[in-house]
Write a protein that holds these residues in place. Structure first.
Motif, PDB file in Angstrom:
ATOM      1  N   GLY A 193       0.835  -1.335  -0.166  1.00  0.00           N
ATOM      2  CA  GLY A 193       0.049  -0.057   0.149  1.00  0.00           C
ATOM      3  C   GLY A 193       0.728   1.222  -0.074  1.00  0.00           C
ATOM      4  N   ARG A 194       0.189   2.419   0.046  1.00  0.00           N
ATOM      5  CA  ARG A 194       0.823   3.810  -0.139  1.00  0.00           C
ATOM      6  C   ARG A 194       0.973   4.193   1.132  1.00  0.00           C
ATOM      7  NH1 ARG A 194      -2.476   7.755  -2.982  1.00  0.00           N
ATOM      8  NH2 ARG A 194      -4.106   6.548  -2.164  1.00  0.00           N
ATOM      9  N   ARG A 195       0.152   4.049   2.045  1.00  0.00           N
ATOM     10  CA  ARG A 195      -0.036   4.839   3.305  1.00  0.00           C
ATOM     11  C   ARG A 195       1.046   4.180   4.284  1.00  0.00           C
ATOM     12  NH1 ARG A 195      -6.404   5.667   4.032  1.00  0.00           N
ATOM     13  NH2 ARG A 195      -6.335   3.489   2.988  1.00  0.00           N
ATOM     14  N   THR A 196       2.125   4.661   4.848  1.00  0.00           N
ATOM     15  CA  THR A 196       3.150   4.104   5.724  1.00  0.00           C
ATOM     16  C   THR A 196       2.649   3.910   7.115  1.00  0.00           C
ATOM     17  OG1 THR A 196       4.154   6.230   6.009  1.00  0.00           O
ATOM     18  CG2 THR A 196       5.202   5.070   4.349  1.00  0.00           C
ATOM     19  N   GLU A 197       1.817   4.641   7.421  1.00  0.00           N
ATOM     20  CA  GLU A 197       1.148   4.560   8.889  1.00  0.00           C
ATOM     21  C   GLU A 197       0.203   3.204   9.041  1.00  0.00           C
ATOM     22  OE1 GLU A 197      -1.926   7.167   6.691  1.00  0.00           O
ATOM     23  OE2 GLU A 197       0.199   6.868   6.785  1.00  0.00           O
ATOM     24  N   LEU A 198      -0.402   2.885   7.687  1.00  0.00           N
ATOM     25  CA  LEU A 198      -1.121   1.657   7.900  1.00  0.00           C
ATOM     26  C   LEU A 198      -0.297   0.579   7.631  1.00  0.00           C
ATOM     27  CD1 LEU A 198      -4.296   2.932   5.652  1.00  0.00           C
ATOM     28  CD2 LEU A 198      -3.958   2.670   8.190  1.00  0.00           C
ATOM     29  N   LEU A 199       0.876   0.629   6.658  1.00  0.00           N
ATOM     30  CA  LEU A 199       1.711  -0.463   6.766  1.00  0.00           C
ATOM     31  C   LEU A 199       2.589  -0.737   8.173  1.00  0.00           C
ATOM     32  CD1 LEU A 199       3.317   0.611   3.311  1.00  0.00           C
ATOM     33  CD2 LEU A 199       1.797  -1.408   3.846  1.00  0.00           C
ATOM     34  N   GLY A 209       7.393   3.285 -11.555  1.00  0.00           N
ATOM     35  CA  GLY A 209       8.881   3.168 -10.788  1.00  0.00           C
ATOM     36  C   GLY A 209       8.553   2.272  -9.505  1.00  0.00           C
ATOM     37  N   SER A 210       7.565   2.852  -8.859  1.00  0.00           N
ATOM     38  CA  SER A 210       7.127   2.118  -7.430  1.00  0.00           C
ATOM     39  C   SER A 210       6.880   0.815  -7.722  1.00  0.00           C
ATOM     40  CB  SER A 210       5.922   2.927  -6.820  1.00  0.00           C
ATOM     41  OG  SER A 210       5.631   2.371  -5.667  1.00  0.00           O
ATOM     42  N   ILE A 211       6.058   0.172  -8.657  1.00  0.00           N
ATOM     43  CA  ILE A 211       5.927  -1.024  -9.031  1.00  0.00           C
ATOM     44  C   ILE A 211       6.968  -2.012  -9.249  1.00  0.00           C
ATOM     45  CG2 ILE A 211       4.742  -2.494 -10.758  1.00  0.00           C
ATOM     46  CD1 ILE A 211       2.254  -0.307 -10.721  1.00  0.00           C
ATOM     47  N   ARG A 212       7.901  -1.337  -9.910  1.00  0.00           N
ATOM     48  CA  ARG A 212       9.059  -2.104 -10.303  1.00  0.00           C
ATOM     49  C   ARG A 212       9.956  -2.233  -8.911  1.00  0.00           C
ATOM     50  NH1 ARG A 212       9.254   1.112 -14.739  1.00  0.00           N
ATOM     51  NH2 ARG A 212      10.686   2.802 -14.124  1.00  0.00           N
ATOM     52  N   ALA A 213      10.076  -1.080  -8.315  1.00  0.00           N
ATOM     53  CA  ALA A 213      10.987  -1.272  -7.053  1.00  0.00           C
ATOM     54  C   ALA A 213      10.261  -2.288  -5.959  1.00  0.00           C
ATOM     55  CB  ALA A 213      11.136   0.082  -6.283  1.00  0.00           C
ATOM     56  N   ALA A 214       8.935  -2.006  -6.041  1.00  0.00           N
ATOM     57  CA  ALA A 214       8.222  -2.973  -4.876  1.00  0.00           C
ATOM     58  C   ALA A 214       8.354  -4.387  -5.180  1.00  0.00           C
ATOM     59  CB  ALA A 214       6.636  -2.525  -4.843  1.00  0.00           C
ATOM     60  N   ALA A 215       8.364  -4.713  -6.796  1.00  0.00           N
ATOM     61  CA  ALA A 215       8.412  -6.223  -7.310  1.00  0.00           C
ATOM     62  C   ALA A 215      10.009  -6.714  -6.944  1.00  0.00           C
ATOM     63  CB  ALA A 215       7.996  -6.095  -8.625  1.00  0.00           C
ATOM     64  N   ASP A 216      10.779  -5.889  -7.015  1.00  0.00           N
ATOM     65  CA  ASP A 216      12.192  -6.547  -6.711  1.00  0.00           C
ATOM     66  C   ASP A 216      12.372  -6.556  -5.437  1.00  0.00           C
ATOM     67  OD1 ASP A 216      12.735  -5.738  -9.367  1.00  0.00           O
ATOM     68  OD2 ASP A 216      14.029  -4.151  -9.098  1.00  0.00           O
ATOM     69  N   GLU A 217      11.566  -5.894  -4.469  1.00  0.00           N
ATOM     70  CA  GLU A 217      11.810  -6.117  -2.872  1.00  0.00           C
ATOM     71  C   GLU A 217      11.038  -7.325  -2.513  1.00  0.00           C
ATOM     72  OE1 GLU A 217      10.432  -3.937   1.331  1.00  0.00           O
ATOM     73  OE2 GLU A 217      10.552  -2.848  -0.598  1.00  0.00           O
ATOM     74  N   VAL A 218       9.839  -7.423  -3.012  1.00  0.00           N
ATOM     75  CA  VAL A 218       8.959  -8.572  -2.653  1.00  0.00           C
ATOM     76  C   VAL A 218       9.793  -9.977  -3.037  1.00  0.00           C
ATOM     77  CG1 VAL A 218       6.706  -9.837  -3.017  1.00  0.00           C
ATOM     78  CG2 VAL A 218       6.648  -7.313  -2.670  1.00  0.00           C
ATOM     79  N   ASN A 269      -6.474   1.837 -12.250  1.00  0.00           N
ATOM     80  CA  ASN A 269      -7.288   0.657 -12.374  1.00  0.00           C
ATOM     81  C   ASN A 269      -6.651  -0.112 -13.770  1.00  0.00           C
ATOM     82  OD1 ASN A 269      -8.389   1.700 -10.362  1.00  0.00           O
ATOM     83  ND2 ASN A 269     -10.586   1.764 -11.476  1.00  0.00           N
ATOM     84  N   VAL A 270      -6.044   0.370 -14.928  1.00  0.00           N
ATOM     85  CA  VAL A 270      -5.748  -0.535 -15.940  1.00  0.00           C
ATOM     86  C   VAL A 270      -4.229  -0.532 -15.981  1.00  0.00           C
ATOM     87  CG1 VAL A 270      -5.974  -0.753 -18.293  1.00  0.00           C
ATOM     88  CG2 VAL A 270      -8.036   0.350 -17.071  1.00  0.00           C
ATOM     89  N   LEU A 271      -3.567   0.499 -15.906  1.00  0.00           N
ATOM     90  CA  LEU A 271      -2.048   0.554 -16.134  1.00  0.00           C
ATOM     91  C   LEU A 271      -1.465  -0.100 -14.909  1.00  0.00           C
ATOM     92  CD1 LEU A 271      -1.060   3.795 -17.851  1.00  0.00           C
ATOM     93  CD2 LEU A 271      -1.073   1.459 -18.924  1.00  0.00           C
ATOM     94  N   GLY A 272      -1.935  -0.044 -13.830  1.00  0.00           N
ATOM     95  CA  GLY A 272      -1.532  -0.459 -12.478  1.00  0.00           C
ATOM     96  C   GLY A 272      -1.563  -2.101 -12.573  1.00  0.00           C
ATOM     97  N   PRO A 273      -2.619  -2.651 -12.869  1.00  0.00           N
ATOM     98  CA  PRO A 273      -2.512  -4.107 -13.008  1.00  0.00           C
ATOM     99  C   PRO A 273      -1.553  -4.769 -14.086  1.00  0.00           C
ATOM    100  CG  PRO A 273      -4.807  -3.650 -12.686  1.00  0.00           C
ATOM    101  CD  PRO A 273      -4.021  -2.170 -12.748  1.00  0.00           C
ATOM    102  N   ILE A 274      -1.677  -4.102 -15.291  1.00  0.00           N
ATOM    103  CA  ILE A 274      -0.710  -4.375 -16.352  1.00  0.00           C
ATOM    104  C   ILE A 274       0.759  -4.271 -15.786  1.00  0.00           C
ATOM    105  CG2 ILE A 274       0.064  -3.692 -18.720  1.00  0.00           C
ATOM    106  CD1 ILE A 274      -2.932  -3.087 -19.171  1.00  0.00           C
ATOM    107  N   ARG A 275       1.157  -3.174 -15.042  1.00  0.00           N
ATOM    108  CA  ARG A 275       2.488  -3.168 -15.040  1.00  0.00           C
ATOM    109  C   ARG A 275       2.918  -4.111 -13.600  1.00  0.00           C
ATOM    110  NH1 ARG A 275       1.660   3.476 -14.827  1.00  0.00           N
ATOM    111  NH2 ARG A 275       2.508   3.937 -17.036  1.00  0.00           N
TER     112      ARG A 275
END
Length: 268
Positions: A52-58, A77-86, A125-131
């Protein structure tokens, strides 16, 4: 574990996934439907990574024992970085649930009433899932049993007039899911489409108190039950969504659309 290489007998299946022993990443699961499913899937014996985006909830969810990663699915860029981390932290990852999404009320009579919202909706909603799929598909293909869960909506099949871009984005996700299922049929990756009805979440103002919307716990419980009892399902549909999903097939599409827009306060 669900890995076929262990040589152990495979447990009961959760949709296209085993019911337990998975490593599941759910971007967009710090609240609402995503969090409700994350809690239930963890209770079934899976490792669940909440994104998620909100650090307080995370931070709060990390204190509750979840693995977490910051991700903004509107940012490539955030998607790529998160994927690498996961993938680095969880090399056993075999399930991605593309939960993130936004919904906006729009007025298409004038461009200032919809254009910025429409662009944001399509990006999320569209580019997000595609990426997301692009970032994870090679890793998932390396697993003997993997699943991509897309999230569309009952509004992919019957439009709420107040939310044109949302309706269109979810129709796109439905057809994307259908197409990917065909393309990936020669791999170990299964594609399952979750189709929620209106659920009592904060997706739209007032929706959490809407009598029209399905209670969140009821929805999440039914989804998990469907995963358990319908192991070959390509689409996960709670009973409440079938009115919208099958209007055209039943021949009462016009009535469905009229009823939807008369009953939902955002349809006025």
């Amino acid at each position: 574990m669900s890995d076929l290489c262990t040589g152990l007998s495979r447990p009961a299946r959760l949709g296209s996934m085993n019911i337990s022993g998975n490593t599941i990443f759910i971007p967009g699961s710090t609240s609402g439907i995503g969090l409700a499913l994350a809690r239930r899937l963890r209770a079934k014996g899976n490792t669940v990574i909440v994104g998620g985006r909100r650090t307080e909830l995370l931070d709060s969810l990390a204190a509750d024992g979840f693995d977490t990663v910051r991700i903004d699915t509107a940012d490539a860029g955030s998607i790529r970085a998160a994927a690498d981390e996961v993938i680095r932290k969880h090399p056993d990852l075999n399930v991605v649930i593309a939960m993130s999404g936004i919904m906006r009320v729009e007025d298409w009579h004038h461009p200032e009433g919809f254009l910025a919202s429409a662009e944001e909706t399509v990006t999320t909603n569209v580019l997000g899932p595609i990426r997301l799929i692009a970032a994870f598909v090679e890793h998932l293909r390396s697993k003997p049993d993997a699943t991509i869960v897309t999230v569309s909506s009952g509004l992919a099949f019957a439009p709420l007039k107040a939310t044109p871009s949302y309706n269109a984005s979810k129709a796109a996700i439905h057809m994307l899911s259908e197409s990917l299922r065909l393309q990936l049929a020669d791999t170990s990756v299964k594609v399952v489409e979750l189709e929620p009805p209106s659920v009592r979440t904060a997706l739209l103002p007032g929706q959490e108190e809407s009598e029209f919307a399905m209670p969140l716990d009821d929805f999440a419980d039914e989804v998990v039950k469907l995963f358990e009892t319908q192991p070959d399902a390509k689409e996960i549909q709670v009973e409440n969504v079938k009115f919208l999903r099958y209007g055209e097939a039943r021949g009462d599409y016009d009535q469905v659309v009229a009823t939807l827009n008369a009953a939902d306060p955002h349809g006025k």
